[in-house]
Design a protein around this motif. Structure first.
Motif, PDB file in Angstrom:
ATOM      1  N   MET A   1       0.845  -1.169   0.000  1.00 40.56           N
ATOM      2  CA  MET A   1       0.000   0.000   0.000  1.00 40.56           C
ATOM      3  C   MET A   1       0.891   1.234   0.000  1.00 40.56           C
ATOM      4  N   SER A   2       0.556   2.224  -0.778  1.00 42.89           N
ATOM      5  CA  SER A   2       1.357   3.439  -0.832  1.00 42.89           C
ATOM      6  C   SER A   2       1.177   4.242   0.445  1.00 42.89           C
ATOM      7  N   GLU A   3       2.161   5.114   0.743  1.00 39.33           N
ATOM      8  CA  GLU A   3       2.084   5.960   1.929  1.00 39.33           C
ATOM      9  C   GLU A   3       0.821   6.815   1.895  1.00 39.33           C
ATOM     10  N   ALA A   4       0.479   7.313   0.719  1.00 40.32           N
ATOM     11  CA  ALA A   4      -0.693   8.167   0.605  1.00 40.32           C
ATOM     12  C   ALA A   4      -1.976   7.392   0.880  1.00 40.32           C
ATOM     13  N   GLY A   5      -1.986   6.090   0.584  1.00 35.03           N
ATOM     14  CA  GLY A   5      -3.164   5.271   0.779  1.00 35.03           C
ATOM     15  C   GLY A   5      -3.354   4.795   2.202  1.00 35.03           C
ATOM     16  N   ARG A   6      -2.403   5.032   3.054  1.00 32.87           N
ATOM     17  CA  ARG A   6      -2.498   4.594   4.432  1.00 32.87           C
ATOM     18  C   ARG A   6      -3.136   5.682   5.275  1.00 32.87           C
ATOM     19  N   SER A   7      -3.990   5.261   6.180  1.00 30.08           N
ATOM     20  CA  SER A   7      -4.582   6.247   7.083  1.00 30.08           C
ATOM     21  C   SER A   7      -3.622   6.508   8.230  1.00 30.08           C
ATOM     22  N   ALA A   8      -3.818   7.630   8.908  1.00 30.18           N
ATOM     23  CA  ALA A   8      -2.979   7.976  10.051  1.00 30.18           C
ATOM     24  C   ALA A   8      -3.141   6.910  11.126  1.00 30.18           C
ATOM     25  N   VAL A   9      -2.040   6.583  11.754  1.00 28.64           N
ATOM     26  CA  VAL A   9      -2.042   5.570  12.800  1.00 28.64           C
ATOM     27  C   VAL A   9      -1.861   6.264  14.132  1.00 28.64           C
ATOM     28  N   LEU A  36       5.616   5.397  11.411  1.00 28.67           N
ATOM     29  CA  LEU A  36       4.973   6.221  12.434  1.00 28.67           C
ATOM     30  C   LEU A  36       5.572   7.622  12.538  1.00 28.67           C
ATOM     31  N   GLY A  37       6.656   7.868  11.788  1.00 31.36           N
ATOM     32  CA  GLY A  37       7.315   9.163  11.870  1.00 31.36           C
ATOM     33  C   GLY A  37       8.039   9.365  13.190  1.00 31.36           C
ATOM     34  N   VAL A 168       4.754  -4.878  10.060  1.00 29.31           N
ATOM     35  CA  VAL A 168       4.524  -3.460  10.362  1.00 29.31           C
ATOM     36  C   VAL A 168       3.039  -3.122  10.172  1.00 29.31           C
ATOM     37  N   GLU A 169       2.434  -3.604   9.098  1.00 25.04           N
ATOM     38  CA  GLU A 169       1.007  -3.357   8.870  1.00 25.04           C
ATOM     39  C   GLU A 169       0.168  -3.915  10.012  1.00 25.04           C
ATOM     40  N   GLU A 170       0.512  -5.117  10.461  1.00 19.54           N
ATOM     41  CA  GLU A 170      -0.243  -5.732  11.557  1.00 19.54           C
ATOM     42  C   GLU A 170      -0.056  -4.943  12.851  1.00 19.54           C
ATOM     43  N   ILE A 171       1.163  -4.495  13.123  1.00 21.79           N
ATOM     44  CA  ILE A 171       1.401  -3.686  14.330  1.00 21.79           C
ATOM     45  C   ILE A 171       0.574  -2.411  14.269  1.00 21.79           C
ATOM     46  N   CYS A 172       0.593  -1.734  13.134  1.00 19.42           N
ATOM     47  CA  CYS A 172      -0.163  -0.485  12.989  1.00 19.42           C
ATOM     48  C   CYS A 172      -1.657  -0.720  13.178  1.00 19.42           C
ATOM     49  N   ALA A 173      -2.171  -1.803  12.648  1.00 15.64           N
ATOM     50  CA  ALA A 173      -3.589  -2.123  12.828  1.00 15.64           C
ATOM     51  C   ALA A 173      -3.891  -2.362  14.304  1.00 15.64           C
ATOM     52  N   ARG A 174      -3.002  -3.036  14.988  1.00 13.71           N
ATOM     53  CA  ARG A 174      -3.206  -3.312  16.415  1.00 13.71           C
ATOM     54  C   ARG A 174      -3.044  -2.057  17.262  1.00 13.71           C
ATOM     55  N   LEU A 175      -2.139  -1.154  16.859  1.00 15.63           N
ATOM     56  CA  LEU A 175      -1.988   0.107  17.585  1.00 15.63           C
ATOM     57  C   LEU A 175      -3.296   0.885  17.595  1.00 15.63           C
ATOM     58  N   ALA A 176      -3.984   0.847  16.469  1.00 10.80           N
ATOM     59  CA  ALA A 176      -5.264   1.561  16.350  1.00 10.80           C
ATOM     60  C   ALA A 176      -6.303   1.003  17.310  1.00 10.80           C
ATOM     61  N   ASP A 177      -6.146  -0.255  17.712  1.00 10.50           N
ATOM     62  CA  ASP A 177      -7.115  -0.907  18.610  1.00 10.50           C
ATOM     63  C   ASP A 177      -6.777  -0.748  20.093  1.00 10.50           C
ATOM     64  N   LEU A 178      -5.591  -0.195  20.401  1.00  6.70           N
ATOM     65  CA  LEU A 178      -5.201  -0.056  21.804  1.00  6.70           C
ATOM     66  C   LEU A 178      -6.073   0.988  22.504  1.00  6.70           C
ATOM     67  N   PRO A 179      -6.409   0.753  23.758  1.00  5.45           N
ATOM     68  CA  PRO A 179      -7.226   1.729  24.490  1.00  5.45           C
ATOM     69  C   PRO A 179      -6.393   2.961  24.867  1.00  5.45           C
ATOM     70  N   GLY A 180      -7.086   4.020  25.162  1.00  2.00           N
ATOM     71  CA  GLY A 180      -6.429   5.225  25.666  1.00  2.00           C
ATOM     72  C   GLY A 180      -6.123   6.227  24.575  1.00  2.00           C
ATOM     73  N   PRO A 181      -6.032   7.504  24.966  1.00  2.76           N
ATOM     74  CA  PRO A 181      -5.731   8.543  23.987  1.00  2.76           C
ATOM     75  C   PRO A 181      -4.275   8.487  23.576  1.00  2.76           C
ATOM     76  N   GLN A 182      -4.050   8.559  22.272  1.00  2.00           N
ATOM     77  CA  GLN A 182      -2.706   8.547  21.742  1.00  2.00           C
ATOM     78  C   GLN A 182      -2.666   9.522  20.578  1.00  2.00           C
ATOM     79  N   PRO A 183      -1.555  10.250  20.450  1.00  3.41           N
ATOM     80  CA  PRO A 183      -1.488  11.216  19.357  1.00  3.41           C
ATOM     81  C   PRO A 183      -1.488  10.530  18.005  1.00  3.41           C
ATOM     82  N   ALA A 184      -2.231  11.080  17.064  1.00 12.77           N
ATOM     83  CA  ALA A 184      -2.249  10.530  15.702  1.00 12.77           C
ATOM     84  C   ALA A 184      -0.962  10.906  15.001  1.00 12.77           C
ATOM     85  N   VAL A 185      -0.453   9.969  14.221  1.00 10.75           N
ATOM     86  CA  VAL A 185       0.780  10.214  13.466  1.00 10.75           C
ATOM     87  C   VAL A 185       0.445  10.206  11.995  1.00 10.75           C
TER      88      VAL A 185
END
Length: 185
Positions: A1-9, A36-37, A168-185
């Protein structure tokens, strides 16, 4: 998936990547940090640079206790600095590091002894705890460490049959599911 096609994690400010030798920490870590920058640091590499010698030399010359002391100081400093931090395979065994892992996001990359042995090679002199029969030592090491890796893990991924980008894709998907407020990257 291209960088542009990825949503913010949504990502925590500190992600510790743990796992056995050959699990993919040093390969996946920089890719995850880039995605994640965030900054990436491999604690083993930092120790080698600071000491001016490979970890295997530190073990031989000064012993494992000296190395573990260096590792604890450096790991705690790098975790405090933030970003994606790849820890040495034995780092979570140190009580101070184990305690610090309780306050950061921990990604455990699990690998089978067979795959890890193939990845590190059958005679890897750079990994002092695997000298000799790499596969049998890996089996023993993984059996001992599995509960230590599992305890702090917020995200657990088996890496045997996935490439680094898939992990990396799987980690990013799982990060989105973690509870608690986290800054969007």
């Amino acid at each position: 998936m291209s960088e542009a096609g990825r949503s913010a994690v949504s990502a925590p400010s500190v992600i510790a990547v743990i796992g056995a030798p050959g699990s993919g920490k040093s390969t996946v870590g920089p890719l995850l940090a880039a995605r994640l920058g965030q900054r990436f640091v491999d604690v083993d590499t930092v120790i080698e640079e600071l000491e001016g010698r490979p970890i295997s030399d530190i073990f031989v010359t000064d012993g494992e206790p000296y190395f573990r002391e260096l590792e604890a100081r450096r790991t705690l400093a790098e975790l405090a600095a933030g970003g994606v931090v790849s820890l040495g395979g034995g780092a979570p065994l140190t009580p101070e590091i184990s305690e610090a892992l309780g306050s950061v996001c921990v990604v455990w990359l699990e690998v089978s002894a067979r795959t890890a042995s193939a990845r590190v090679g059958l005679n890897d002199a750079t990994r002092p705890l695997l000298m000799g029969n790499v596969h049998s030592r890996m089996v023993r090491l993984m059996a001992e460490r599995r509960p230590v890796y599992a305890a702090p893990a917020d995200i657990h991924i088996v890496t045997d049959r996935q490439g680094p980008e898939q992990i990396v894709e799987e980690i990013c998907a799982r990060l989105a599911d973690l509870p608690g407020p986290q800054p969007a990257v």
